[in-house]
Design an enzyme around this catalytic site. Structure first.
Site, PDB file in Angstrom:
ATOM      1  N   ASP A 274       3.283   0.603  -5.834  1.00 25.30           N
ATOM      2  CA  ASP A 274       2.533  -0.617  -5.584  1.00 25.30           C
ATOM      3  C   ASP A 274       3.696  -1.204  -4.510  1.00 25.30           C
ATOM      4  OD1 ASP A 274       0.639  -2.088  -5.505  1.00 25.30           O
ATOM      5  OD2 ASP A 274       1.138  -3.236  -7.190  1.00 25.30           O
TER       6      ASP A 274
ATOM      7  N   ASN B  42      -9.670   1.728  -6.020  1.00 23.47           N
ATOM      8  CA  ASN B  42      -9.354   1.668  -4.635  1.00 23.47           C
ATOM      9  C   ASN B  42     -10.250   1.810  -3.672  1.00 23.47           C
ATOM     10  OD1 ASN B  42      -5.768   2.741  -5.415  1.00 23.47           O
ATOM     11  ND2 ASN B  42      -6.626   0.586  -5.132  1.00 23.47           N
TER      12      ASN B  42
HETATM   13  C1  IPE Z   1      -2.365   0.474  -8.444  1.00 26.46           C
HETATM   14  O1  IPE Z   1      -2.038  -0.365  -7.493  1.00 26.46           O
HETATM   15  C2  IPE Z   1      -3.098   1.976  -7.739  1.00 26.46           C
HETATM   16  C3  IPE Z   1      -2.164   2.471  -7.024  1.00 26.46           C
HETATM   17  C4  IPE Z   1      -0.753   2.366  -6.992  1.00 26.46           C
HETATM   18  C5  IPE Z   1      -2.682   3.797  -6.298  1.00 26.46           C
HETATM   19  P1  IPE Z   1      -3.368  -1.390  -7.028  1.00 26.46           P
HETATM   20  O2  IPE Z   1      -2.979  -2.483  -5.872  1.00 26.46           O
HETATM   21  O3  IPE Z   1      -4.534  -0.675  -6.537  1.00 26.46           O
HETATM   22  O4  IPE Z   1      -3.399  -2.236  -8.346  1.00 26.46           O
HETATM   23  P2  IPE Z   1      -3.918  -3.759  -8.599  1.00 26.46           P
HETATM   24  O5  IPE Z   1      -5.322  -3.898  -7.832  1.00 26.46           O
HETATM   25  O6  IPE Z   1      -2.992  -4.777  -8.192  1.00 26.46           O
HETATM   26  O7  IPE Z   1      -4.084  -4.086 -10.149  1.00 26.46           O
HETATM   27  C1  IPE Z   2      -0.189   0.831  -3.137  1.00 21.34           C
HETATM   28  O1  IPE Z   2       0.186  -0.257  -2.294  1.00 21.34           O
HETATM   29  C2  IPE Z   2      -0.857   1.917  -2.458  1.00 21.34           C
HETATM   30  C3  IPE Z   2      -2.253   2.128  -2.944  1.00 21.34           C
HETATM   31  C4  IPE Z   2      -2.914   1.566  -3.873  1.00 21.34           C
HETATM   32  C5  IPE Z   2      -2.905   3.076  -2.111  1.00 21.34           C
HETATM   33  P1  IPE Z   2      -0.861  -1.286  -2.044  1.00 21.34           P
HETATM   34  O2  IPE Z   2      -1.905  -0.941  -0.841  1.00 21.34           O
HETATM   35  O3  IPE Z   2      -1.567  -1.873  -3.246  1.00 21.34           O
HETATM   36  O4  IPE Z   2      -0.101  -2.629  -1.757  1.00 21.34           O
HETATM   37  P2  IPE Z   2      -0.344  -4.252  -2.177  1.00 21.34           P
HETATM   38  O5  IPE Z   2      -0.234  -4.124  -3.398  1.00 21.34           O
HETATM   39  O6  IPE Z   2      -1.442  -4.752  -1.568  1.00 21.34           O
HETATM   40  O7  IPE Z   2       1.064  -4.830  -1.179  1.00 21.34           O
HETATM   41 MG    MG Z   3      -1.282  -3.000  -4.739  1.00 22.79          MG
END
Ligand code: IPE
Ligand code: IPE
Ligand code: MG
Length: 262
Positions: free
Chosen positions: A38, A86
């Site tokens: 994340d 997502n």
């Molecule tokens: C979890 O991260 C999913 C992945 C790392 C693929 P998110 O960024 O989607 O999670 P939330 O929305 O902060 O819970």
């Molecule tokens: C994790 O990074 C990757 C995916 C969920 C695909 P994020 O895209 O969630 O990045 P933040 O959490 O918004 O910084």
């Molecule tokens: Mg994230």
């Protein structure tokens, strides 16, 4: 030796230049680590760049981390790349990520194969584009007999969705008359999960400061240890992994029983 580092207070007594990775106790490694990668967007925004730059940098971090897992000969490493939730993101970001997964497979599969990695995908893979599905099937087939790290990637994966699919499949067997409800036990449920070939998760790592599972491996983490870091995923490297593994090595896992020493 790592006691010196984590023994009493914190990491302040790490000697300059000393690598944590070199100090990992191979006898105290988890069998299965699960990583919630994340913070790609926050990493990019913090540098005044667009989110996609963070995702591209995240792929490099994944490569580094897999290489470290290979060096340690970990049994299994499962990563969360794209959740069933997502899809709520802007279409441009979703498209960028899908293209990135495809490029990643194309670029990295030969090296993963020569590193003896066995790659698998979990989640609703059948909802991805036909092209990506083909790449996934080819990658899985190509590395199916490899005996090194079992590297599993969650794409369009959600723990609740996985449980729902398992329940549906069991209900169908009951309906067909091939299964009695009383014969449904934890082992049978596990055998219907996407992760059926993997050991339970020992250690969950989540980067970027949030402390939640976000629907990742909800069944498999029943007795997992959790390790969180404020580091954003694109900055994750083998030294951060070593920090998590050294901490894991100090945890006392009781699984509901009692400490043997006391
Ligand atoms: C979890 O991260 C999913 C992945 C790392 C693929 P998110 O960024 O989607 O999670 P939330 O929305 O902060 O819970
Ligand atoms: C994790 O990074 C990757 C995916 C969920 C695909 P994020 O895209 O969630 O990045 P933040 O959490 O918004 O910084
Ligand atoms: Mg994230």
């Amino acid at each position: 030796m790592w006691k010196k580092i984590f023994g009493k207070s914190d990491k302040t007594n790490i000697e300059p230049g000393e690598s944590l990775f070199e100090q990992i106790d191979r006898e105290r490694l988890p069998r299965h680590i699960a990583i919630i990668m994340d913070g790609n967007g926050r990493w990019a925004n913090g540098k005044g760049m667009v989110r996609s730059v963070g995702h591209t940098a995240g792929v490099k971090a994944l490569k580094r981390t897999l290489k470290a897992a290979i060096a340690l000969n970990l049994e299994a490493m499962t990563v969360y790349a794209f959740s069933t939730e997502n899809w709520k993101r802007p279409a441009t970001e979703v498209e960028f990520l899908m293209k990135l997964f495809s490029e990643y497979l194309e670029k990295e599969i030969a090296e993963m194969d020569s590193d003896n990695v066995c790659i698998k995908f979990i989640g609703r893979v059948n909802e991805l584009s036909p092209g990506l599905q083909k790449q996934i099937a080819d990658a899985e087939q190509r590395t199916a007999n490899n005996t090194g790290v079992r590297f599993t990637v969650g794409v369009n994966y959600g723990g609740q969705d996985e449980m729902m699919r398992a329940v549906r499949s069991l209900a169908q067997d009951v309906k067909n008359g091939t299964l009695e409800p009383d014969d449904i036990d934890c082992k049978l449920i596990e055998s219907h999960l996407d992760t059926r070939e993997l050991p339970p998760v020992d250690l969950v790592i989540r980067t970027s400061g949030d402390m939640r599972l976000s629907n990742f491996l909800i069944w498999q983490t029943a007795y997992a240890e959790f390790w969180f870091t404020d580091t954003n995923w694109p900055d994750f490297d083998k030294e951060k992994l070593a920090e998590a593994l050294l901490d894991f090595g100090q945890r006392e896992r009781r699984f509901g029983g009692l400490n043997k020493k006391k």
